[in-house]
Write a protein that holds these residues in place. Structure first.
Motif, PDB file in Angstrom:
ATOM      1  N   LYS A 200       0.687  -1.285   0.011  1.00 38.50           N
ATOM      2  CA  LYS A 200      -0.028   0.005  -0.073  1.00 38.50           C
ATOM      3  C   LYS A 200       0.748   1.418   0.208  1.00 38.50           C
ATOM      4  O   LYS A 200       0.398   2.213  -0.455  1.00 38.50           O
ATOM      5  CB  LYS A 200      -1.019  -0.080   1.305  1.00 38.50           C
ATOM      6  CG  LYS A 200      -2.028  -1.006   1.186  1.00 38.50           C
ATOM      7  CD  LYS A 200      -2.887  -1.009   2.381  1.00 38.50           C
ATOM      8  CE  LYS A 200      -3.991  -2.065   2.203  1.00 38.50           C
ATOM      9  NZ  LYS A 200      -4.946  -2.179   3.446  1.00 38.50           N
ATOM     10  N   GLU A 201       2.079   0.973   0.643  1.00 44.19           N
ATOM     11  CA  GLU A 201       3.143   2.234   0.596  1.00 44.19           C
ATOM     12  C   GLU A 201       3.715   2.522  -0.773  1.00 44.19           C
ATOM     13  O   GLU A 201       4.476   3.615  -1.140  1.00 44.19           O
ATOM     14  CB  GLU A 201       4.109   2.159   1.467  1.00 44.19           C
ATOM     15  CG  GLU A 201       3.678   2.150   3.133  1.00 44.19           C
ATOM     16  CD  GLU A 201       4.478   1.817   4.117  1.00 44.19           C
ATOM     17  OE1 GLU A 201       4.490   2.098   5.348  1.00 44.19           O
ATOM     18  OE2 GLU A 201       5.442   1.234   3.905  1.00 44.19           O
ATOM     19  N   GLY A 202       3.369   1.608  -1.745  1.00 43.58           N
ATOM     20  CA  GLY A 202       3.970   1.717  -3.311  1.00 43.58           C
ATOM     21  C   GLY A 202       5.626   1.243  -3.223  1.00 43.58           C
ATOM     22  O   GLY A 202       6.312   1.701  -3.989  1.00 43.58           O
ATOM     23  N   LYS A 203       5.880   0.294  -2.312  1.00 41.29           N
ATOM     24  CA  LYS A 203       7.227  -0.214  -2.150  1.00 41.29           C
ATOM     25  C   LYS A 203       7.397  -0.852  -3.527  1.00 41.29           C
ATOM     26  O   LYS A 203       6.556  -1.283  -4.478  1.00 41.29           O
ATOM     27  CB  LYS A 203       7.644  -1.234  -1.079  1.00 41.29           C
ATOM     28  CG  LYS A 203       7.294  -0.554   0.190  1.00 41.29           C
ATOM     29  CD  LYS A 203       8.469   0.355   0.319  1.00 41.29           C
ATOM     30  CE  LYS A 203       8.449   0.802   2.033  1.00 41.29           C
ATOM     31  NZ  LYS A 203       9.433   1.989   2.463  1.00 41.29           N
ATOM     32  N   THR A 204       8.665  -0.898  -4.145  1.00 41.66           N
ATOM     33  CA  THR A 204       9.199  -1.164  -5.329  1.00 41.66           C
ATOM     34  C   THR A 204       8.884  -2.769  -5.457  1.00 41.66           C
ATOM     35  O   THR A 204       8.927  -3.539  -4.403  1.00 41.66           O
ATOM     36  CB  THR A 204      10.411  -0.979  -5.908  1.00 41.66           C
ATOM     37  OG1 THR A 204      11.442  -1.568  -5.056  1.00 41.66           O
ATOM     38  CG2 THR A 204      10.870   0.536  -5.987  1.00 41.66           C
TER      39      THR A 204
END
Length: 395
Positions: free
Chosen positions: A113-117
């Motif tokens: 959800k935090e948009g980590k790669t």
């Protein structure tokens, strides 16, 4: 009169259940089946209640009396022993549900959800899988430092010292997430900081001799593999960005008019937006590439599907195919080639070179004052480097 253990042992069943008292409300109930159960009778708020302690002989006379005494202490504080027992049971069930595996999965979902790669998520998933094999189903509050160390030692035994350190850090992140969520109280991996073998840092192989670099560039020019791989290697040399950033580059990030490549923060190692100036040589390569696959999303799509970028092994495999071993040159090594030769030239401010590489100043005080990104100098640096590569190719 108090009863003895021998008397309890010799009690026989009858046609009806009956009870034999000890003292202070404790008694044993003898059932028709012959089984014997300890009970404690008490009063609270004017009501008579019964606490079932457990069956004899699993619960001995001495243990039954200890439970009775503990219940009396609770009553003295106004606590109902039956309610306290149910609260403890609920807490146990809740703890069993808070397994390392489930909390790890929650942390992974948070990272998504935090948009980590994708690379970060894949590494997290890999490390959690290693840990889950050994203690994933255990309640997190029951996992100790020695238990974690046993798992880490198995990784160490294979000579994977760096992986062991990263696994310890990943397990620690799960515990810290549990602490923040009120599920656990401490992170046991903290005690293991000095317990592991420290890996020897090996710098990625890179060519920093101008003539040798020129030979490599000519080898790339004559590469007989995929044309897209050849262009990727040439852009890697020209732009000095990380191989993963080249592989995941998208056409939407390329501005041919402004002559820049804008890499969003979620693709960058340091999680900061990064803009790369594009010299004429890079623009020519991008135009050549656009004629091949400009209708897709990625500059360098996988051969299997246009929806994914090329494999992370492609660029290093191409170098091996050209005869360069892992001890001579790596895809990541082009960054070191650029950094070394640009610094040795004495023409450019070191900070401009660092910004070009998307490095972040480690000194917090200095970083606070070094707010500029040396953009104008970086444009000139990019043009100079492209010309420099043309010159060493002609040596």
């Amino acid at each position: 009169m108090p009863i003895s253990d021998i008397k309890v042992r010799n009690l026989k069943s009858k046609d009806k259940p009956y009870k034999v008292s000890d003292f202070e409300g404790l008694f044993v109930l003898v059932k028709v089946s012959g089984s014997k159960s300890w009970r404690f009778k008490y009063r609270i708020d004017g009501k008579e209640k019964l606490l079932v302690i457990g069956d004899y002989p699993a619960v001995s006379l001495a243990q039954a009396r200890q439970t009775r005494d503990a219940a009396k202490a609770q009553l003295a504080e106004g606590i109902d022993p039956n309610e306290a027992k149910q609260d403890e049971k609920r807490a146990r069930l809740e703890t069993k549900g808070h397994t390392f595996e489930k909390i790890g999965a929650a942390l992974l979902e948070k990272q998504r959800k935090e948009g980590k790669t994708k690379a970060t998520l894949d590494k997290t998933e890999y490390h959690l899988k290693l840990a889950n094999q050994d203690f994933g189903r255990r309640p997190i509050t029951e996992i100790t430092a020695p238990l974690i160390l046993k798992t880490l030692r198995k990784v160490e035994a294979k000579g994977n010292y760096e992986t062991a350190h990263r696994l310890r850090a990943r397990i620690g992140s799960v515990f810290r997430y549990a602490v923040a969520s009120g599920i656990a109280e401490t992170d046991p991996t903290y005690a293991l900081r000095d317990a592991l073998i420290r890996p020897t840092r090996v710098h990625r192989a890179a060519i920093t001799d101008p003539k040798a670099l020129g030979r490599l560039l000519n080898e790339i020019e004559g590469f007989d593999g995929q044309s897209t791989t050849r262009i990727a290697l040439k852009l890697l040399a020209l732009l000095a960005q990380r191989p993963g950033e080249i592989r995941h580059a998208k056409w939407s990030e390329i501005d041919f008019v402004a002559k820049v490549w804008a890499i969003p923060a979620d693709k960058m190692k340091m999680r900061r937006d990064h803009v790369v100036p594009l010299p004429a040589q890079a623009l020519a390569l991008l135009n050549e590439l656009r004629r091949m696959n400009g209708n897709g999303e990625y500059l360098f799509p996988s051969l299997r599907t246009w929806k994914r970028p090329m494999s992370e092994n492609t660029l290093n495999a191409a170098l091996r195919r050209m005869g360069y071993s892992g001890d001579e040159m790596t895809a990541h090594g082009f960054r070191a080639s650029f950094s070394t030769l640009a610094n040795e030239s004495g023409l450019w401010h070191p900070d401009a070179i660092e910004r070009a590489l998307a490095h972040v100043e480690k000194n917090e005080v200095r970083r606070a004052y070094a707010r500029g990104d040396h953009w104008e100098e970086r444009i000139k640096l990019a043009d100079w480097w492209a010309g420099y590569l043309d010159r060493v190719k002609a040596m």
